[in-house]
Scaffold this motif. Sequence first.
Motif, PDB file in Angstrom:
ATOM      1  N   SER A  58       0.832  -1.227  -0.108  1.00 50.00           N
ATOM      2  CA  SER A  58      -0.034  -0.033  -0.005  1.00 50.00           C
ATOM      3  C   SER A  58       0.847   1.162  -0.024  1.00 50.00           C
ATOM      4  O   SER A  58       0.553   2.417  -0.712  1.00 50.00           O
ATOM      5  CB  SER A  58      -0.953  -0.010   1.315  1.00 50.00           C
ATOM      6  OG  SER A  58      -1.795  -0.943   1.131  1.00 50.00           O
ATOM      7  N   GLU A  59       2.067   1.276   0.689  1.00 51.97           N
ATOM      8  CA  GLU A  59       2.788   2.342   0.720  1.00 51.97           C
ATOM      9  C   GLU A  59       3.585   2.731  -0.647  1.00 51.97           C
ATOM     10  O   GLU A  59       3.940   3.790  -1.032  1.00 51.97           O
ATOM     11  CB  GLU A  59       3.734   2.202   1.807  1.00 51.97           C
ATOM     12  CG  GLU A  59       3.333   2.178   3.364  1.00 51.97           C
ATOM     13  CD  GLU A  59       4.189   1.928   4.362  1.00 51.97           C
ATOM     14  OE1 GLU A  59       5.394   1.763   4.170  1.00 51.97           O
ATOM     15  OE2 GLU A  59       4.122   2.192   5.410  1.00 51.97           O
ATOM     16  N   GLU A  60       3.803   1.288  -1.032  1.00 51.67           N
ATOM     17  CA  GLU A  60       4.436   1.410  -2.566  1.00 51.67           C
ATOM     18  C   GLU A  60       3.591   2.164  -3.321  1.00 51.67           C
ATOM     19  O   GLU A  60       4.062   2.946  -4.323  1.00 51.67           O
ATOM     20  CB  GLU A  60       4.776   0.163  -3.019  1.00 51.67           C
ATOM     21  CG  GLU A  60       5.654  -0.059  -4.216  1.00 51.67           C
ATOM     22  CD  GLU A  60       5.890  -1.471  -4.760  1.00 51.67           C
ATOM     23  OE1 GLU A  60       5.857  -1.671  -5.869  1.00 51.67           O
ATOM     24  OE2 GLU A  60       6.115  -2.365  -3.894  1.00 51.67           O
ATOM     25  N   PHE A  61       2.435   1.747  -3.331  1.00 52.86           N
ATOM     26  CA  PHE A  61       1.246   2.324  -4.254  1.00 52.86           C
ATOM     27  C   PHE A  61       0.742   3.705  -3.832  1.00 52.86           C
ATOM     28  O   PHE A  61       0.016   4.135  -4.620  1.00 52.86           O
ATOM     29  CB  PHE A  61       0.216   1.396  -4.653  1.00 52.86           C
ATOM     30  CG  PHE A  61       0.650  -0.009  -5.521  1.00 52.86           C
ATOM     31  CD1 PHE A  61       0.082   0.363  -7.058  1.00 52.86           C
ATOM     32  CD2 PHE A  61       1.606  -0.707  -5.182  1.00 52.86           C
ATOM     33  CE1 PHE A  61       0.279  -0.560  -7.748  1.00 52.86           C
ATOM     34  CE2 PHE A  61       1.655  -1.889  -6.190  1.00 52.86           C
ATOM     35  CZ  PHE A  61       1.187  -1.913  -7.453  1.00 52.86           C
ATOM     36  N   GLY A  62       1.150   4.021  -2.668  1.00 51.76           N
ATOM     37  CA  GLY A  62       0.604   5.374  -2.429  1.00 51.76           C
ATOM     38  C   GLY A  62      -0.634   5.509  -1.968  1.00 51.76           C
ATOM     39  O   GLY A  62      -1.394   6.491  -2.307  1.00 51.76           O
ATOM     40  N   VAL A  63      -1.208   4.470  -1.524  1.00 52.64           N
ATOM     41  CA  VAL A  63      -2.803   4.285  -0.925  1.00 52.64           C
ATOM     42  C   VAL A  63      -2.984   5.390   0.111  1.00 52.64           C
ATOM     43  O   VAL A  63      -2.298   5.312   1.219  1.00 52.64           O
ATOM     44  CB  VAL A  63      -3.050   2.887  -0.575  1.00 52.64           C
ATOM     45  CG1 VAL A  63      -4.486   2.964  -0.240  1.00 52.64           C
ATOM     46  CG2 VAL A  63      -2.846   1.968  -1.971  1.00 52.64           C
ATOM     47  N   ARG A  64      -3.745   6.075  -0.343  1.00 54.52           N
ATOM     48  CA  ARG A  64      -4.240   7.234   0.892  1.00 54.52           C
ATOM     49  C   ARG A  64      -5.653   7.117   0.994  1.00 54.52           C
ATOM     50  O   ARG A  64      -6.325   7.436   2.351  1.00 54.52           O
ATOM     51  CB  ARG A  64      -3.916   8.777   0.441  1.00 54.52           C
ATOM     52  CG  ARG A  64      -2.498   8.920   0.055  1.00 54.52           C
ATOM     53  CD  ARG A  64      -1.804   8.923   1.537  1.00 54.52           C
ATOM     54  NE  ARG A  64      -0.270   9.267   1.367  1.00 54.52           N
ATOM     55  CZ  ARG A  64       0.481   8.466   1.253  1.00 54.52           C
ATOM     56  NH1 ARG A  64       0.276   6.926   1.221  1.00 54.52           N
ATOM     57  NH2 ARG A  64       1.985   8.725   1.073  1.00 54.52           N
ATOM     58  N   GLY A  65      -6.433   6.450   0.103  1.00 53.17           N
ATOM     59  CA  GLY A  65      -7.796   6.384   0.349  1.00 53.17           C
ATOM     60  C   GLY A  65      -8.333   5.218  -0.271  1.00 53.17           C
ATOM     61  O   GLY A  65      -7.760   4.755  -1.260  1.00 53.17           O
TER      62      GLY A  65
END
Length: 213
Positions: free
Chosen positions: A176-183
């Motif tokens: 999720s951090e790698e894909f920049g998930v914020r929402g």
Amino acid sequence: MSILDDDDRAEVSELLEDMDEPIDIHVFTQDDCEYCEETVALVEDVADLSDAVEMGVHDMDDPLASDLGADRYEGGPVTVITREDIDGVRYFGIPSGQEFSSFLQDMITVSTGEPNIDESVLEEIAEIDDPVEITVFVTPTCPHCPKAVQTAHNFAVANENITANSVESQEFMELSEEFGVRGVPQINVNGTDGEFTGALPPQQFLQEVKGAL
């Protein structure tokens, strides 16, 4: 270990009466996996409620994991729903909470081979002839995520060139951090080639996917 109570079993059993052809559900586990045991127990509970469901449990080093794309991302249990030439419906993380409804509906869709999408959209989906991977990041409490997951998985059932992943973002935190998930739901197409958010209607969802290709 049982996950579903008697009321849940009765409701799920009635829902699965809509299944048509037999399906296989493969659960892949690994060492030091927080939710692997619970995922196996949940899928076993569901599989026991229908004669049309065959379940298999595998280690992640099983060659089948690579064949079905279960080793695509590391972090937790992976569940793949298959039937004949349909094998692009994947859940990374336990399909619980809001995603349990998606999981059950996907079982029916794979069994019938009939995505719940308008014919005009299906015709456009059929025109995609390059490999496409759709990844939907979700959380168990997200009320809009099931719709996005089902749309992505419907696309995978409609076209063998498409695979679709539901990824529980909290279980797969590094990803999720790698894909920049914020929402959530956050939808990524072919890795980071395309990205959009929200449970869009199938036609708009398809346009976002095609725009990333």
